[in-house]
Design an enzyme around this catalytic site. Structure first.
Site, PDB file in Angstrom:
ATOM      1  N   CYS A   8       0.408 -23.568 -44.398  1.00 49.64           N
ATOM      2  CA  CYS A   8       0.583 -23.333 -45.829  1.00 49.64           C
ATOM      3  C   CYS A   8       0.188 -21.899 -46.145  1.00 49.64           C
ATOM      4  CB  CYS A   8      -0.222 -24.270 -46.728  1.00 49.64           C
ATOM      5  SG  CYS A   8       0.087 -26.023 -46.494  1.00 49.64           S
ATOM      6  N   CYS A 276      -5.481 -17.894 -33.936  1.00 54.42           N
ATOM      7  CA  CYS A 276      -4.306 -18.743 -33.746  1.00 54.42           C
ATOM      8  C   CYS A 276      -3.176 -17.838 -33.273  1.00 54.42           C
ATOM      9  CB  CYS A 276      -3.929 -19.447 -35.045  1.00 54.42           C
ATOM     10  SG  CYS A 276      -2.411 -20.416 -34.904  1.00 54.42           S
ATOM     11  N   ASP A 388       9.953 -16.263 -29.098  1.00 55.06           N
ATOM     12  CA  ASP A 388       8.520 -16.060 -29.354  1.00 55.06           C
ATOM     13  C   ASP A 388       7.660 -17.116 -28.679  1.00 55.06           C
ATOM     14  OD1 ASP A 388       8.354 -18.344 -31.283  1.00 55.06           O
ATOM     15  OD2 ASP A 388       9.617 -17.049 -32.496  1.00 55.06           O
ATOM     16  N   CYS A 425      -3.984 -28.168 -29.889  1.00 55.97           N
ATOM     17  CA  CYS A 425      -4.906 -27.428 -30.765  1.00 55.97           C
ATOM     18  C   CYS A 425      -5.225 -28.334 -31.945  1.00 55.97           C
ATOM     19  CB  CYS A 425      -4.289 -26.124 -31.254  1.00 55.97           C
ATOM     20  SG  CYS A 425      -5.332 -25.270 -32.449  1.00 55.97           S
TER      21      CYS A 425
END
Length: 429
Positions: A8, A276, A388, A425
């Protein structure tokens, strides 16, 4: 890792007491800086396209804080294409302070009840608050079970955002009047997670906070009477804040505004830092700067490293092709280092949205229509396809098939900028 969830984006704006107008918004007086929230949310729309919303504070109306939110993108929710309806919304929700939120569904249903900010009404102004949350609580189930252990408690939604609302409410209960930094210090001891948070109450007090690990990005700026904060620096830069005035909030730090006084304070120790990786290679806007580092230059460096590791022989029929759009910086840098062309052999349909958040069947169908191979670019070429990351490989499998069948490439060599995902994670899924 069966799912990868985006988190978000959050934003906040505050016109501090003092000057009547800010040079960053000369057309609006102090009670209309809330108009800047939709513009800020547009710049972090990459972080959430499911819902959008804002809460504003205005001491001159009965609803001291009032929340507007709905399902849809920022332009749709705030009616940006309909000037009359947009102006009506901005007048109704005008305020000298506001917070905003864009959402992807990390948990909870895709309906308006899960859109943020979450507002909690109360007859006492300091207990009447609204907040927006970006992140994930790894100990969500433990916190939920603890709350529901009391049969008098009830949770209406399956989301950690409601847990946070009740934890803040619990800190404000009774006759105590803790400061916002004291509230944050207390709840942080119970939260195990990655988060950034924006908070506004009916007194006009504001808090923006970043988790002690620094996993979730959050930056802020102050120029004259105008304070602003957002998940990414691009939202502040495009408001007009000078780059040198935009700072990343340090892990475990919070900015509080109380009685018109702004302070940057620590609410939790930060003995170690965590990052992250997906923020750097995928989630963040390539124009952003996080923790003093350019997202674009970070992706460029990854492409240069891919070039250093490359073993495939190159010739005049070898090209680098990025998977649009987040791989472009890495692909261009890789091609430059290898002295071969970087070509847009895949054209992205920009109206399909991101596919990693979809269910498996829908995800595959969307992946099939998301990219169109250009045969004129790919036919007969040795393609170094730069992506990516690979999470489930659904999109990659579809891409390879389409490049072979429709693009007629001679060879395809997949190159990934992100290190391999080897374990779940719990702070992002």
């Amino acid at each position: 890792m069966s799912e990868l969830h985006h988190e978000c984006g959050v934003a906040a704006i505050y016109h501090l007491p003092g000057q009547q107008t800010s040079p960053l918004c000369p057309e609006q007086g102090p009670d209309e800086v809330s108009r800047l929230i939709p513009r800020m949310l547009l710049d972090i729309q990459n972080r959430g396209q499911l819902s959008a919303g804002m809460t504003s504070f205005n001491p001159h109306r009965n609803q001291l804080i009032e929340t507007y939110k709905d399902i849809g993108g920022v332009s749709e929710v705030f009616r940006l294409s309909h000037r009359g309806k947009y102006e009506s919304l901005m007048r109704k929700y005008a305020g000298r302070a506001a917070i905003g939120h864009v959402r992807y569904a990390t948990c909870g249903a895709e309906d308006r009840g899960y859109a943020q900010p979450f507002e909690r009404s109360h007859v006492q102004k300091h207990k009447w608050f609204s907040f927006g949350f970006n992140g994930q609580l790894a100990n969500y189930q433990e916190l939920r079970d603890s709350l529901l252990a009391d049969n008098d408690n009830h949770l209406a939604r399956d989301t950690d955002t409601e847990i946070i609302m009740h934890e803040i409410g619990r800190e404000l209960s009774g006759d105590r009047r803790p400061t916002l930094i004291e509230v944050m210090r207390s709840i942080a001891t119970r939260f195990d997670g990655a988060y950034s948070l924006v908070f506004l109450n009916a007194v006009g007090d504001m808090l923006v906070a970043r988790d002690p690990l620094g996993l979730k990005p959050l930056c802020y700026a102050l120029e004259g009477p105008l304070f602003a904060a957002a998940s990414e620096s691009v939202a502040l830069l495009n408001l007009g804040f000078a780059p040198e005035n935009i700072k990343s909030l340090l892990p475990g730090q919070a900015v509080t505004i109380s009685d018109g006084r702004l302070e940057v304070q620590r609410f939790a120790a930060s003995p170690r830092r965590a990052h992250c990786f997906f923020e750097w290679i995928y989630f963040a806007n390539v124009a952003s700067t996080m923790d003093g580092r350019s997202v674009y230059l970070s992706r460029k460096a990854l492409g240069e490293e891919l070039a250093r590791l490359e073993t495939v022989p190159t010739d005049e029929d070898t090209i680098v092709v990025p998977v649009p759009d987040t791989s472009k910086a890495a692909a261009d840098a890789m091609a430059f280092k290898l002295n071969i062309p970087s070509r847009e052999g895949l054209i992205r349909n920009r109206y399909t949205g991101r596919t990693f958040i979809e269910g498996s069947g829908t995800r595959k169908r969307k992946a099939e229509t998301k990219y169109t191979p250009l045969r004129e670019v790919l036919e007969g070429k040795r393609v170094l396809l730069v992506e990516d990351s690979i999470v489930r490989s659904t999109t990659m499998k579809v891409l390879l098939k389409r490049i072979r069948e429709h693009g007629r490439a001679k060879e395809i060599h997949v190159r990934i900028a992100c290190p391999p995902i080897i374990a779940p994670c719990f702070y992002a899924s």
